[in-house]
Scaffold this active site. Structure first.
Site, PDB file in Angstrom:
ATOM      1  N   HIS A  77       8.641  -1.170   9.353  1.00 41.74           N
ATOM      2  CA  HIS A  77       8.791  -2.433   8.240  1.00 41.74           C
ATOM      3  C   HIS A  77       7.992  -2.131   7.072  1.00 41.74           C
ATOM      4  O   HIS A  77       7.387  -1.088   7.016  1.00 41.74           O
ATOM      5  CB  HIS A  77       8.476  -3.630   8.731  1.00 41.74           C
ATOM      6  CG  HIS A  77       7.129  -3.929   8.993  1.00 41.74           C
ATOM      7  ND1 HIS A  77       6.489  -5.031   9.069  1.00 41.74           N
ATOM      8  CD2 HIS A  77       5.859  -3.146   9.252  1.00 41.74           C
ATOM      9  CE1 HIS A  77       5.192  -5.174   9.454  1.00 41.74           C
ATOM     10  NE2 HIS A  77       4.878  -3.809   9.422  1.00 41.74           N
ATOM     11  N   ARG A  78       8.039  -2.927   5.979  1.00 41.13           N
ATOM     12  CA  ARG A  78       6.948  -2.896   4.846  1.00 41.13           C
ATOM     13  C   ARG A  78       6.259  -4.207   5.057  1.00 41.13           C
ATOM     14  O   ARG A  78       6.839  -5.203   5.534  1.00 41.13           O
ATOM     15  CB  ARG A  78       8.031  -2.915   3.506  1.00 41.13           C
ATOM     16  CG  ARG A  78       8.476  -1.532   3.257  1.00 41.13           C
ATOM     17  CD  ARG A  78       7.648  -0.217   3.613  1.00 41.13           C
ATOM     18  NE  ARG A  78       6.694  -0.278   2.895  1.00 41.13           N
ATOM     19  CZ  ARG A  78       6.347   0.783   1.909  1.00 41.13           C
ATOM     20  NH1 ARG A  78       7.426   1.705   1.576  1.00 41.13           N
ATOM     21  NH2 ARG A  78       5.235   1.296   1.485  1.00 41.13           N
ATOM     22  N   SER A  79       5.201  -4.215   4.293  1.00 37.56           N
ATOM     23  CA  SER A  79       4.556  -5.380   4.210  1.00 37.56           C
ATOM     24  C   SER A  79       5.271  -6.735   3.511  1.00 37.56           C
ATOM     25  O   SER A  79       5.034  -7.906   3.847  1.00 37.56           O
ATOM     26  CB  SER A  79       3.057  -5.299   3.592  1.00 37.56           C
ATOM     27  OG  SER A  79       3.170  -4.535   2.537  1.00 37.56           O
ATOM     28  N   LYS A  82       9.884   5.080   6.846  1.00 36.92           N
ATOM     29  CA  LYS A  82      10.174   3.877   6.406  1.00 36.92           C
ATOM     30  C   LYS A  82      11.508   3.991   5.466  1.00 36.92           C
ATOM     31  O   LYS A  82      11.490   4.737   4.397  1.00 36.92           O
ATOM     32  CB  LYS A  82       9.097   3.177   5.279  1.00 36.92           C
ATOM     33  CG  LYS A  82       7.731   2.724   6.096  1.00 36.92           C
ATOM     34  CD  LYS A  82       6.649   2.595   4.970  1.00 36.92           C
ATOM     35  CE  LYS A  82       5.410   2.003   5.507  1.00 36.92           C
ATOM     36  NZ  LYS A  82       4.341   2.344   4.810  1.00 36.92           N
ATOM     37  N   ASP A  94       1.469   8.540   6.750  1.00 37.95           N
ATOM     38  CA  ASP A  94       2.667   7.579   5.923  1.00 37.95           C
ATOM     39  C   ASP A  94       2.435   8.008   4.623  1.00 37.95           C
ATOM     40  O   ASP A  94       3.639   8.407   4.116  1.00 37.95           O
ATOM     41  CB  ASP A  94       2.119   6.101   6.412  1.00 37.95           C
ATOM     42  CG  ASP A  94       2.853   5.124   5.490  1.00 37.95           C
ATOM     43  OD1 ASP A  94       3.787   5.398   4.857  1.00 37.95           O
ATOM     44  OD2 ASP A  94       2.238   3.687   5.594  1.00 37.95           O
ATOM     45  N   ASP A 151      -3.965   1.660  11.970  1.00 37.22           N
ATOM     46  CA  ASP A 151      -3.635   2.043  10.493  1.00 37.22           C
ATOM     47  C   ASP A 151      -4.686   2.160   9.459  1.00 37.22           C
ATOM     48  O   ASP A 151      -4.826   0.997   8.946  1.00 37.22           O
ATOM     49  CB  ASP A 151      -2.275   1.601   9.937  1.00 37.22           C
ATOM     50  CG  ASP A 151      -1.568   1.972   8.547  1.00 37.22           C
ATOM     51  OD1 ASP A 151      -2.495   3.126   8.068  1.00 37.22           O
ATOM     52  OD2 ASP A 151      -0.550   1.607   8.187  1.00 37.22           O
ATOM     53  N   LYS A 205       6.787  -0.340  14.385  1.00 37.80           N
ATOM     54  CA  LYS A 205       5.654  -1.493  13.896  1.00 37.80           C
ATOM     55  C   LYS A 205       6.595  -2.258  12.911  1.00 37.80           C
ATOM     56  O   LYS A 205       7.139  -1.839  12.357  1.00 37.80           O
ATOM     57  CB  LYS A 205       4.745  -0.981  13.409  1.00 37.80           C
ATOM     58  CG  LYS A 205       4.691  -0.024  12.131  1.00 37.80           C
ATOM     59  CD  LYS A 205       3.272   0.053  11.551  1.00 37.80           C
ATOM     60  CE  LYS A 205       3.126   0.624  10.197  1.00 37.80           C
ATOM     61  NZ  LYS A 205       2.029   0.835   9.540  1.00 37.80           N
ATOM     62  N   SER A 249       0.905  -1.169   0.130  1.00 39.76           N
ATOM     63  CA  SER A 249      -0.022   0.103   0.001  1.00 39.76           C
ATOM     64  C   SER A 249       0.926   1.181   0.085  1.00 39.76           C
ATOM     65  O   SER A 249       1.205   1.698   0.967  1.00 39.76           O
ATOM     66  CB  SER A 249      -0.950  -0.217   1.253  1.00 39.76           C
ATOM     67  OG  SER A 249      -0.239   0.110   2.401  1.00 39.76           O
ATOM     68  N   GLN A 251      -6.536  -1.286   7.385  1.00 36.44           N
ATOM     69  CA  GLN A 251      -5.320  -2.353   7.335  1.00 36.44           C
ATOM     70  C   GLN A 251      -4.674  -3.068   8.384  1.00 36.44           C
ATOM     71  O   GLN A 251      -4.448  -3.919   8.465  1.00 36.44           O
ATOM     72  CB  GLN A 251      -4.483  -1.511   6.353  1.00 36.44           C
ATOM     73  CG  GLN A 251      -3.274  -2.237   5.820  1.00 36.44           C
ATOM     74  CD  GLN A 251      -2.240  -1.418   5.150  1.00 36.44           C
ATOM     75  OE1 GLN A 251      -2.428  -1.220   3.765  1.00 36.44           O
ATOM     76  NE2 GLN A 251      -1.040  -1.072   5.880  1.00 36.44           N
ATOM     77  N   GLU A 252      -4.486  -2.199   9.523  1.00 39.81           N
ATOM     78  CA  GLU A 252      -3.765  -2.639  10.372  1.00 39.81           C
ATOM     79  C   GLU A 252      -4.590  -2.352  11.871  1.00 39.81           C
ATOM     80  O   GLU A 252      -4.655  -1.166  12.155  1.00 39.81           O
ATOM     81  CB  GLU A 252      -2.479  -2.225  10.752  1.00 39.81           C
ATOM     82  CG  GLU A 252      -1.493  -2.418   9.186  1.00 39.81           C
ATOM     83  CD  GLU A 252      -0.410  -1.703   9.275  1.00 39.81           C
ATOM     84  OE1 GLU A 252       0.248  -1.365  10.083  1.00 39.81           O
ATOM     85  OE2 GLU A 252       0.117  -1.648   7.911  1.00 39.81           O
ATOM     86  N   HIS A 261      -3.861  -5.580   2.844  1.00 36.20           N
ATOM     87  CA  HIS A 261      -3.098  -6.679   3.404  1.00 36.20           C
ATOM     88  C   HIS A 261      -3.842  -7.758   3.718  1.00 36.20           C
ATOM     89  O   HIS A 261      -3.305  -8.900   4.266  1.00 36.20           O
ATOM     90  CB  HIS A 261      -2.375  -6.299   4.665  1.00 36.20           C
ATOM     91  CG  HIS A 261      -1.189  -5.140   4.325  1.00 36.20           C
ATOM     92  ND1 HIS A 261      -0.579  -4.841   5.249  1.00 36.20           N
ATOM     93  CD2 HIS A 261      -0.976  -4.663   3.269  1.00 36.20           C
ATOM     94  CE1 HIS A 261       0.357  -3.655   4.896  1.00 36.20           C
ATOM     95  NE2 HIS A 261       0.274  -3.875   3.492  1.00 36.20           N
ATOM     96  N   GLU A 307      -2.856   5.991  12.269  1.00 33.77           N
ATOM     97  CA  GLU A 307      -2.067   6.428  11.062  1.00 33.77           C
ATOM     98  C   GLU A 307      -2.790   6.459   9.820  1.00 33.77           C
ATOM     99  O   GLU A 307      -3.965   5.584   9.626  1.00 33.77           O
ATOM    100  CB  GLU A 307      -0.985   5.317  11.040  1.00 33.77           C
ATOM    101  CG  GLU A 307      -0.071   5.272   9.564  1.00 33.77           C
ATOM    102  CD  GLU A 307       0.957   4.145   9.704  1.00 33.77           C
ATOM    103  OE1 GLU A 307       1.098   3.246  10.775  1.00 33.77           O
ATOM    104  OE2 GLU A 307       1.291   3.698   8.628  1.00 33.77           O
ATOM    105  N   GLU A 333       1.660  -9.203   7.104  1.00 36.33           N
ATOM    106  CA  GLU A 333       2.252  -8.876   8.344  1.00 36.33           C
ATOM    107  C   GLU A 333       2.060 -10.009   9.285  1.00 36.33           C
ATOM    108  O   GLU A 333       2.612  -9.458  10.485  1.00 36.33           O
ATOM    109  CB  GLU A 333       2.108  -7.521   8.425  1.00 36.33           C
ATOM    110  CG  GLU A 333       2.318  -6.678   7.428  1.00 36.33           C
ATOM    111  CD  GLU A 333       2.136  -5.152   7.747  1.00 36.33           C
ATOM    112  OE1 GLU A 333       2.000  -4.713   8.741  1.00 36.33           O
ATOM    113  OE2 GLU A 333       2.708  -4.121   6.969  1.00 36.33           O
TER     114      GLU A 333
HETATM  115  P1  PGA Z   1       2.894  -1.289   3.088  1.00 35.64           P
HETATM  116  O1  PGA Z   1       2.100  -1.204   4.411  1.00 35.64           O
HETATM  117  O2  PGA Z   1       4.429  -1.816   3.417  1.00 35.64           O
HETATM  118  O3  PGA Z   1       2.391  -2.307   2.306  1.00 35.64           O
HETATM  119  O4  PGA Z   1       3.038   0.055   2.478  1.00 35.64           O
HETATM  120  C1  PGA Z   1       2.578  -0.559   5.426  1.00 35.64           C
HETATM  121  C2  PGA Z   1       1.675   0.660   5.910  1.00 35.64           C
HETATM  122  O5  PGA Z   1       0.866   0.942   5.194  1.00 35.64           O
HETATM  123  O6  PGA Z   1       2.184   1.196   6.922  1.00 35.64           O
HETATM  124 ZN    ZN Z   2       0.677   2.964   6.894  1.00 34.59          ZN
END
Ligand code: PGA
Ligand code: ZN
Length: 425
Positions: free
Chosen positions: A370-372, A342, A317, A244, A393, A44, A165-166, A157, A290, A207
């Site tokens: 991190h990244r997904s 990131k 982000d 998030d 995270k 994302s 998403q999270e 995800h 987020e 994740e």
């Molecule tokens: P991504 O997701 O690594 O797929 O971008 C992480 C996030 O959105 O924080």
């Molecule tokens: Zn994010």
């Protein structure tokens, strides 16, 4: 520090945690030191992220190969950096940025450049015989970040009906990192049991969090609270919650219209999402949110921060993409009060450090991430301790590419012994 120079840089194509190609870089110094680093990859992604160079050759990995990036490391970056002092990280990063010559690293690829940047930093630390977190953060680097553990996944995800998403469990009441990690790992296992008892799926998303089909987005948060309590912890006191939304993924036009398509909640405006967040923050122990709105919805984001920024950490982000150009605008406009960090969004270690510095100077927080798509590289753990941001995270209590970061943080805490710090703010 002793004198040593970069004597060789190599690269190869490896696979990330989603089975997609990514870049691994090897650096060798004249004193015989060797190091290796691997580059993560997001799903994302923000529009203005540095460009991850992919081959686009449909006959290999559906176009996702990174052979061109590998070749750029070997043929372009290696000759330019040969003989340079590995302790001069900003100079090394600037040399690569100038060689690339584009604002978003699209010529040589942010994946090629970041791989070298990380491997050089690690080589310098190894050569100096000090841990990476101390090399990057100095003698004051002693605060272990609170693990914001993503235990329930939705959005891009996961394949379920949750829009956000999270959902992260944040063990801010624990006395130490290792206890905090235990609190949230136990919550993760309790959540699995609850989902199983409800006849829901316990397979995990990218994740490592669960990705069940629930009744609603709110059901996600209520189920997590139930898991926290059943695991023996007090919601809000021992373990708080972070969200998030990754709102880009359900934005209709990036200007304030949304469609909560996965849950079927339907069309919403920025103001509806802000009202929903206010209700949730009043009702649940949420301490961080987020990307509650999409990256182009700067005014919605500012309104969100106006209404909630005194109560919770509001993190940008996809809008800030670890880039000081966008973080500066965010600071001027009061868009948020924190930025996600990131490494591969910006593409060099020293630029990520600059983004952290800008946040700190503005009195903002910054949230290391991190990244997904990840690898078994634990660089992020050392980086987070070095940056002293107090939280990170890096996924759930499952999947090796996530656990390797947690295990490295456990090691760092052990090494620091009595000197280790652990607190939210
Ligand atoms: P991504 O997701 O690594 O797929 O971008 C992480 C996030 O959105 O924080
Ligand atoms: Zn994010």
């Amino acid at each position: 520090m002793k004198t040593t120079t970069i004597s060789a840089i190599q690269a190869m194509e490896i696979l990330d945690s989603r089975g997609n190609p990514t870049v691994r870089v090897f650096v060798e110094l004249s004193d015989g030191t060797t190091s290796v680093a691997s580059v993560p990859s997001g799903a994302s992604t923000g529009e203005n992220e540095a460009i991850e160079l992919r081959d686009g050759d449909p006959s290999r990995y559906a176009g996702k190969g990174v052979l061109q990036a590998i070749s750029n490391v070997k043929e372009r970056l290696a000759p330019a950096l040969f003989g340079m002092d590995p302790y001069e990280q900003p100079l090394i990063d600037r040399t690569m940025i100038e060689l690339d010559g584009t604002p978003n690293k699209s010529s040589l690829g942010a994946n090629a450049i970041l791989g070298v940047s990380m491997a050089v930093a690690r080589a310098a630390a190894v050569s100096a015989n000090i841990p990476l977190y101390q090399y990057l953060g100095g003698v004051g680097a002693r605060r272990i970040p609170i693990p914001c553990m993503n235990i329930l996944n939705g959005g891009e995800h996961a394949d379920n009906n949750v829009d956000f998403q999270e959902f992260m469990a944040v063990p801010l009441g624990a006395p130490t990192f290792r206890e905090g990690l235990r609190y949230v790992a136990e919550t993760f296992h309790m959540l699995k049991k609850i989902l199983k008892d409800r006849g829901l799926a316990t397979s995990v998303g990218d994740e490592g969090g669960f990705a069940p089909n629930l009744h609603s987005n709110e059901d996600a948060i209520e189920t997590i609270i139930q898991a926290i309590e059943k695991a023996g912890y007090k919601p809000g006191e021992d373990i708080a919650i972070a969200v998030d939304s990754a709102a880009n993924s359900f934005a209709v036009d990036m200007k304030g219209s949304y469609d909560l398509k996965w849950s079927g909640s339907g069309k919403m405006q920025s103001s509806d999402l802000i009202t929903l967040a206010e209700e949730w923050v009043a009702k649940y122990p949420i301490i961080l949110w987020e990307d509650p709105l999409a990256e182009g919805d700067w005014s919605g984001f500012s309104q969100f921060t106006d209404r909630l920024g005194k109560k919770i950490e509001v993190v940008g982000d996809d809008n800030f993409v670890t880039n000081t150009q966008y973080i500066r605008r965010g600071i001027e406009e009061g868009t948020a009060n924190s930025s996600l960090i990131k490494l591969n969004q910006i593409g060099t270690v020293s630029e990520a450090i600059e983004a952290v510095r800008m946040c700190r100077d503005a009195g903002w927080r910054y949230f290391i991430s991190h990244r997904s798509g990840e690898t078994e590289d634990s660089f992020l753990a050392d980086f987070a301790v070095a940056m002293d941001g107090g939280h990170l995270k890096t996924g759930s209590a499952s999947r090796g590419e996530r656990i390797v970061k947690y295990n490295r943080l456990l090691e760092i805490e052990r090494e620091l012994g009595e000197a280790a710090l652990y607190y939210w703010k």
